[in-house]
Write an enzyme that holds these catalytic residues in place. Structure first.
Site, short mmCIF file in Angstrom:
data_model
loop_
_atom_site.label_atom_id
_atom_site.label_comp_id
_atom_site.label_asym_id
_atom_site.label_seq_id
_atom_site.Cartn_x
_atom_site.Cartn_y
_atom_site.Cartn_z
N ASP A 11 0.88 -1.17 0.00
CA ASP A 11 0.00 0.00 0.00
C ASP A 11 0.92 1.21 0.00
OD1 ASP A 11 -1.56 2.17 0.70
OD2 ASP A 11 -2.70 1.10 2.24
N TYR A 233 0.40 0.63 14.81
CA TYR A 233 -0.57 0.40 13.75
C TYR A 233 -0.27 1.28 12.53
CZ TYR A 233 -4.83 0.05 11.08
OH TYR A 233 -5.72 -0.16 10.05
N LYS A 236 -3.53 -2.61 7.93
CA LYS A 236 -3.53 -4.06 8.09
C LYS A 236 -2.55 -4.70 7.11
CE LYS A 236 -5.97 -6.29 11.22
NZ LYS A 236 -5.41 -6.24 12.58
P1 13P Z 1 -6.34 9.41 10.31
O1 13P Z 1 -6.18 9.57 11.78
O2 13P Z 1 -5.22 9.98 9.53
O3 13P Z 1 -7.68 9.83 9.82
O4 13P Z 1 -6.22 7.82 10.01
C1 13P Z 1 -7.22 6.98 10.38
C2 13P Z 1 -7.08 5.78 9.54
O5 13P Z 1 -7.34 5.81 8.36
C3 13P Z 1 -6.60 4.58 10.20
O6 13P Z 1 -5.90 3.80 9.31
P1 13P Z 2 -5.34 -0.53 4.83
O1 13P Z 2 -4.63 -1.53 5.70
O2 13P Z 2 -5.99 -1.17 3.66
O3 13P Z 2 -4.45 0.61 4.48
O4 13P Z 2 -6.56 0.05 5.68
C1 13P Z 2 -6.29 0.74 6.84
C2 13P Z 2 -7.47 1.22 7.57
O5 13P Z 2 -7.29 1.67 8.68
C3 13P Z 2 -8.81 1.15 6.99
O6 13P Z 2 -9.76 1.76 7.82
MG MG Z 3 -4.20 2.06 3.22
MG MG Z 4 -5.01 -2.16 2.09
#
Ligand code: 13P
Ligand code: 13P
Ligand code: MG
Ligand code: MG
Length: 370
Positions: A11, A233, A236
């Site tokens: 990603d 984190y 995923k």
């Molecule tokens: P933000 O805190 O940047 O909105 O990220 C939340 C999110 O997308 C978790 O992956």
């Molecule tokens: P990805 O792992 O696909 O970037 O998604 C992250 C996420 O926090 C989605 O809500």
């Molecule tokens: Mg992503």
């Molecule tokens: Mg993804």
């Protein structure tokens, strides 16, 4: 001839949020990989996406963990990250967790599923790609495909697979592995792989009694855990897998049947929720509702001398409408739980999300119960 089938993914930026890959990133990947094909590093390739994950499907004769192929993938992700930054895409360079390439992308953020095998006269290979979930999401379908006679008719009626298979299971916390045979060790296998956040199927091999070489994998799954690399984190681990089919292995339809249930997987919104895994076409591989639900795509190739046919988009079929509908019903049911488990993941799995920061703030206000 021995061919290596490699899927390497990352990603490197979402459009918008974590929904899907911007086409300009796929164009960059195509340009890089066609260059590598011309200079003979690759036999063939296909570039695609599943949700916000850029997927490089490649064939070559360099074996697994080839420095050349990994470096090619790494440089492709770096160039695509630059483009993602130019476009202001979300989370540009999300899975690029290291600065310096040191011979292998494993442990650097991207996910990798590779296997080297002697190409058969006709070699069907299916690339599976998931978004908004984790490697353990493959345990259930891979088990069904290679060990469940209610899924795979050939386990009962085809003498070439009647003896069963060998599963290579990795303990991704302790970094150990164990090989278990089915059907004889089926209960031991299930005891482990039911705990899908810890024990993941890495490979499936034919048995010694098979006409196929028992040291050449029939299936391989990516098992990278991002939080173990990043320590926090960062999204995923959105896994990929390659599965070979037919002639001493489950048929293509038996392989696809493993995805006919919409089983519950963890991931989805903020990597913190359980939800159904919905099989979709590449066209529909964009994660929208609550950043999901988690999705899986399947591209089917015939491989010949390392060359790939155009892929068939295998879930682009009304035969999978029913499981999609069912996945939407499960989505509706799970969403009603809001922040309650088991929609939200249990505390142990929330350790590497942003929840502990909230808990820390509350911590000061706890007093001992009298
Ligand atoms: P933000 O805190 O940047 O909105 O990220 C939340 C999110 O997308 C978790 O992956
Ligand atoms: P990805 O792992 O696909 O970037 O998604 C992250 C996420 O926090 C989605 O809500
Ligand atoms: Mg992503
Ligand atoms: Mg993804």
């Amino acid at each position: 001839m021995k061919i290596t089938f490699s899927i390497i993914k990352a990603d490197v930026g979402g459009w918008p949020g974590h929904v899907k890959v911007h086409p300009d990133l796929e164009k960059i990947a195509y340009k890089q990989l066609i260059g590598a094909q011309r200079s003979k590093i690759l036999k063939d390739f296909h570039v695609t996406h599943c949700g916000d994950d850029l997927e490089l499907i490649m064939t070559h004769t360099n074996g697994v963990d080839s420095k050349e192929v990994h470096e090619l993938a790494w440089n492709t992700f770096l160039e695509a990250t630059e483009k993602a930054r130019d476009l202001g895409l979300y989370g540009a360079g999300q899975d690029i967790l290291s600065d310096a390439f040191s011979g292998n992308v494993r442990g650097m953020g991207p996910g990798v599923a590779e296997m080297e095998f002697t190409e058969r006269k006709a070699e069907p290979v299916i690339a599976f790609m998931m978004d908004k979930t984790e490697p353990g999401a493959f345990n259930y379908p891979i088990y069904k495909i290679f060990a469940d006679p209610f899924n795979t008719a050939g386990l009962i009626i085809d003498p070439s697979i009647h003896d069963g298979f060998v599963f290579d299971v990795w303990d991704i916390k302790e970094h150990k592995n164990v090989k278990l045979k089915t059907p004889e060790e089926m209960y031991d296998l299930l005891a482990l792989i039911g705990a899908k956040s810890r024990f993941v199927i890495k490979h499936v091999y034919p048995k010694k009694s098979s006409k196929l070489p028992s040291d050449e994998a029939a299936a391989v799954i990516s098992t990278e855990k991002l939080y173990q690399i990043a320590g926090e984190y960062v999204g995923k681990d959105d896994p990929v897998a390659a599965v070979r089919a037919q002639s001493g292995l489950p048929a293509v339809g038996e392989v696809l049947e493993g995805f006919s249930h919409g089983h519950l997987v963890s991931g989805w919104m903020r990597g913190s929720h359980n939800g159904p895994l919905m099989p979709v076409s590449v066209e529909q591989a964009q994660c929208t509702r609550f950043d999901g639900p988690p999705r899986v795509t399947a591209l089917g190739f015939q491989m010949h001398n390392g060359k790939l046919t155009e892929p068939v988009d295998l879930f682009d079929d009304p035969a999978f409408d029913y499981v999609r509908k069912q996945s939407q019903q499960i989505t509706e049911y799970m969403r009603v739980h809001g922040p309650f488990e088991p929609h939200r993941l249990p505390m142990a799995d929330m350790e590497y999300t942003t929840l502990p920061k909230v808990m820390k703030k509350l911590g000061k206000r706890f007093t001992n119960v009298k």
